[in-house]
Design a protein around this motif. Sequence first.
Motif, PDB file in Angstrom:
ATOM      1  N   ILE A 245       0.950  -1.131  -0.060  1.00  0.00           N
ATOM      2  CA  ILE A 245      -0.103   0.064  -0.254  1.00  0.00           C
ATOM      3  C   ILE A 245       0.888   1.274  -0.012  1.00  0.00           C
ATOM      4  N   GLY A 246       0.507   2.092  -0.777  1.00  0.00           N
ATOM      5  CA  GLY A 246       1.336   3.356  -0.807  1.00  0.00           C
ATOM      6  C   GLY A 246       0.410   4.641  -1.170  1.00  0.00           C
ATOM      7  N   GLU A 247       1.234   5.653  -1.620  1.00  0.00           N
ATOM      8  CA  GLU A 247       0.632   7.061  -2.159  1.00  0.00           C
ATOM      9  C   GLU A 247       0.981   7.274  -3.384  1.00  0.00           C
ATOM     10  N   THR A 248       0.951   8.292  -3.781  1.00  0.00           N
ATOM     11  CA  THR A 248       0.736   8.512  -5.437  1.00  0.00           C
ATOM     12  C   THR A 248       2.404   8.071  -5.808  1.00  0.00           C
ATOM     13  N   THR A 249       3.500   8.138  -5.232  1.00  0.00           N
ATOM     14  CA  THR A 249       4.833   7.842  -5.788  1.00  0.00           C
ATOM     15  C   THR A 249       4.924   6.315  -5.815  1.00  0.00           C
ATOM     16  N   LEU A 250       4.033   5.334  -5.405  1.00  0.00           N
ATOM     17  CA  LEU A 250       4.274   4.031  -5.606  1.00  0.00           C
ATOM     18  C   LEU A 250       3.610   3.493  -6.878  1.00  0.00           C
ATOM     19  N   VAL A 251       2.602   4.295  -7.528  1.00  0.00           N
ATOM     20  CA  VAL A 251       2.247   3.879  -8.625  1.00  0.00           C
ATOM     21  C   VAL A 251       1.867   4.661  -9.701  1.00  0.00           C
ATOM     22  N   GLY A 252       2.924   5.404  -9.812  1.00  0.00           N
ATOM     23  CA  GLY A 252       2.774   6.549 -10.845  1.00  0.00           C
ATOM     24  C   GLY A 252       3.433   5.803 -12.253  1.00  0.00           C
TER      25      GLY A 252
END
Length: 381
Positions: A245-252
């Motif tokens: 699980i992450g924030e924006t920078t994990l799935v850019g």
Amino acid sequence: MNKRSTLKAVAAAAIFALAGMAHAQQTIKIANIVELSGPGTTAGTVFKNGVELAVKEINDNGGILGKRIENYSVDTQTNPGVAKGLTQKAVDDGVFAIFGPVYSGSIMVSMAESKRGEVPNFTGGEAASITAQGNTYVFRTAFGQSVSFPKLAKFINTKAKTLAVIYVNNDFGKGGRDTLAKLLDGTATKVVADISTDAGQVDFSAAVLKAKQSNADAIFAYTNEEESARLLRELKKQGWNKPVIGETTLVGQKVIELAGDAANGAVAHVGLTVDAPNDNMLKFKAKYYQAYGSISDHNGIKGYTGMYVLKAAIEKVGKFDRKAVAQALHGIQISAKKNPGVIMDVSFDANGDLDRESYLIEVKNGRQVVTATLPALNAKK
């Protein structure tokens, strides 16, 4: 030189001076101070592209209050000291507004210069501390951690009783780690592993091993884009099969390209995605692709919408007064119906933090898939 020649030279000089003054009166100068080399190259370049795309559109449609935007870009080299020097020069050159830097560590240093010059400064940095300094000239183009992480913490509470946190040891990473820890304190989710990594780190084998040994129900990953891709590849290599699980920078977009199928299954709360179910966003996605031949990540949206936020504030004030525009931005509410360039309805608080809708997404088959739309944090129920 005879008298006639001297008079001609003086007249020519006067004409050139008047022409220069007329040009200055017809334009508004914007500085794009971003990471075009070093670890922040991806973020800075795409942010710059977004700003430039908005500038072209605005100029093609008559500019702002009749003035064209004169935009230039310079490279911080992902170095806070360089960013500070470039910001100082931009202020001394009389720019009306500054966009960037994107990295939290750089804007934390450089924003003192834009404040000194009373120049509105739009940043892509997300560290909570950026807008906690009382700087009335700094504004976000994306969520700060104080707005995004409450939504994220609620989601994590539904997915994991124990959590391993892997974060990058800089202002951005430490800010996220500290904010999440406070939000999870006293909830059903307990942090059982606190794992620090370095900016630009290549080998994540030890970090992943520590996370596995903690036997956590899930991993919260909070690193920069390139490092996130390396982390995801290492997790796949070591057979991690629990939620990441992450924030924006994990799935850019860049992470997905670099990580390949190792990105599939990653879940994140994101403030911005070109795959959002929003007509204005889909139009932006197409325009960006047409202009640059690639799909924008969140950084491009940050730059693009930030430029339109500035335009809306100037038009609200009705004149080119930097101090008045900065004051107007505090508490402003901008409608996407009236200002499509902002893409989504957006508001700013007294600290320069913004609030708007956001999304939960999962990477499936190499692309972001929106699984839920979340209302603005302070939306009226």
